[in-house]
Scaffold this motif. Structure first.
Motif, mmCIF file in Angstrom:
data_model
loop_
_atom_site.group_PDB
_atom_site.id
_atom_site.type_symbol
_atom_site.label_atom_id
_atom_site.label_comp_id
_atom_site.label_asym_id
_atom_site.label_seq_id
_atom_site.Cartn_x
_atom_site.Cartn_y
_atom_site.Cartn_z
ATOM 1 N N ARG A 142 -8.417 12.073 -11.722
ATOM 2 C CA ARG A 142 -7.243 11.345 -12.518
ATOM 3 C C ARG A 142 -6.082 10.865 -11.245
ATOM 4 N N ARG A 143 -6.518 12.048 -10.310
ATOM 5 C CA ARG A 143 -5.605 11.539 -9.015
ATOM 6 C C ARG A 143 -5.382 10.148 -8.612
ATOM 7 N N ARG B 239 -3.007 7.200 -8.417
ATOM 8 C CA ARG B 239 -2.736 6.286 -7.368
ATOM 9 C C ARG B 239 -2.317 4.967 -7.596
ATOM 10 N N ALA C 171 -10.243 15.210 -9.476
ATOM 11 C CA ALA C 171 -9.756 13.890 -8.297
ATOM 12 C C ALA C 171 -9.485 12.686 -8.927
#
Lengths: 257, 213
Positions: free
Chosen positions: B201-202, B206, B199
């Protein structure tokens, strides 16, 4: 001069043991363009930063439209709260040497931020006003660009649009072309000339002597924290009275040749 | 071992509750104190610095026992669960203060000045100018510290809070099968933290796109 928009009286600022401003008196009338010149360390940038209280001054007074900026009243010694300062700064635009654009916002949002948050303008209205000013500085086709996608000259024009979109009473310009490549200086100064023609009141620190000569109403030469000479641009730049100013002008000319 | 799963599940929920409370509490406190440390006056910064350094210098287990046995002496009788959460939150807040200070401190001073120049108040300067830029620097070390919190929550078992760790030990106490149960416990902790890593790294990707500086 009694109806001066900006009135600076006996302004003194020390950084530790160094006196950077040593009793400066200066008035700027509505619609007037005052150009401040001087060697680095002469106090000219500090003078500008005192006017919108980016640095607190030790004594003396700075008033805009009769309202003391840094303190609750002249000589009160009580600094204004952050909220009160914010309200005063909304009427004083500032353009910085290093642009200081917000890197996470597009050109449009850089200009619209103050309109929306400080002025409380509805989003759509702020957007229209931001686009108007960006078009005015020649960036109609760059509204959605991030600062990192713009040239130095373009970034500085966004910086000018961001300041004037607030419709300030006074615009402070701090060596706004010093960080630019020589070929980009002209496009930025042209924008400033346009603002001067529209009657914007400006206090400007610059090393561009030809600009001071043709766009300035008055030139102020600072030396060691004091105003050493001031007058009409042709007088001050054409017939310098002191050795210091003569030497300063010679150095500047050598550099720009 | 199957019959022990509901019991382990309850322990797991306690672990999640402890971790969640500690992460939320330390984030709130750390944001306020870290921002005060970065931008506040000296008289405010010195005690904050002292607190952050102290909280990080004490071994977590010493801190937990100190709060657990120390608070009653001060007249505050917290149940073990809350005493443990308080101790872990103090410890974590010390870290978050450092992370926040580092992240907002990395933003050029000219950003604050430009925000002042357009008339933004302190809170607006943080909200619209400083934090959106600092979040990129804040996230990686903070997510690290979140996974740390999940692992650190296992220590609450030492004051008798039946979290995943203590539930496992109690089941072992009856079944005498330490290895499969410890492996199961490890797998659960890994699952939680691996999820967090993915999560994060996402999230980082972004924000890296948003702040393409």
């Amino acid at each position: 001069m009694s109806h001066a928009l900006l009135a600076i009286r006996d302004l003194t600022k020390r950084f530790g043991a160094t006196t950077v401003l040593d009793g400066v008196d200066l008035d700027v009338a509505r619609g007037e363009v005052v150009v401040v010149i001087g060697a680095s360390g002469s106090g000219k940038t500090t003078l500008l930063r005192c006017v919108n209280a980016l640095v607190p001054y030790d004594s003396g007074s700075v008033t805009l439209d009769g309202v003391e900026i840094g303190y609750t009243a002249p000589g009160s010694g009580v600094r204004r709260s952050d909220r009160a300062l914010a309200a005063l700064r909304a009427d004083i635009g500032m353009v910085f040497q290093m642009f200081n654009l917000f890197p996470h916002l597009t050109a449009r949002d850089n200009v619209a931020l103050g309109l929306r948050v400080t002025r409380g303008m509805p989003k759509a209205e702020a957007r229209v006003r931001a686009e108007h000013w960006l078009a005015r500085v020649g960036l109609a086709d760059r509204m959605d660009h991030l600062p990192s996608q713009l040239s130095g000259g373009q970034q500085q024009r966004v910086g000018i649009a961001r300041a004037v979109a607030m419709e300030p009473k006074l615009l402070l310009l701090d060596e706004i072309t010093s960080a630019l490549d020589p070929e980009l200086v002209g496009e930025v100064l042209d924008v400033v000339r346009g603002l001067a023609a529209d009657g914007m009141t400006m206090l400007m620190v610059t090393h561009e002597m030809s600009f001071a000569r043709d766009a300035g109403h008055r030139v102020v030469f600072m030396d060691k924290g004091r105003i050493a000479e001031e007058g009409r641009p042709n007088e001050v730049l054409g017939r310098p009275q002191s050795d210091r100013l003569r030497r300063f002008l010679r150095r500047i000319e050598l550099r720009t040749e | 071992m199957i019959y022990a799963l509901p019991f382990l599940g309850e322990g797991f929920l306690v672990t999640l509750a402890v971790s969640g409370l500690v992460v939320a509490g330390s984030l709130g406190l750390g944001l306020v104190l870290g921002t005060a440390l970065a931008f506040g006056p000296r008289w405010l910064g010195l005690p904050i610095r002292a607190f952050a350094d102290t909280a990080r210098a004490i071994p977590l287990i010493v801190l937990i026992f100190t709060v657990y046995y120390g608070l009653p002496a001060l007249g505050a009788n917290l149940p073990p669960f809350w005493a443990a959460v308080a101790a872990l939150t103090l410890f974590k807040t010390g870290h978050v203060i450092e992370i926040v200070r580092g992240a907002v401190g990395s933003i050029a001073p000219g950003q604050m000045e430009a925000a002042k120049a357009i008339g933004l108040t302190f809170v607006a300067r943080l909200r619209y100018v400083i934090f959106p830029q600092a979040v990129r620097r804040f996230l990686p070390p903070w997510i690290n510290s979140v996974t740390d919190s999940v692992k650190g929550s296992a220590l609450v078992s030492l004051v008798g809070v039946v979290d995943l760790m203590l539930a496992i030990q109690q089941v072992i106490g009856r079944t005498y099968q330490p290895m499969p149960l410890y492996l199961l416990g490890a797998a659960i902790y890994i699952a939680v933290n691996a999820t967090l890593s993915v999560a994060s790294r996402r999230l980082e990707a972004r924000f890296a796109r948003v702040v393409a500086a």
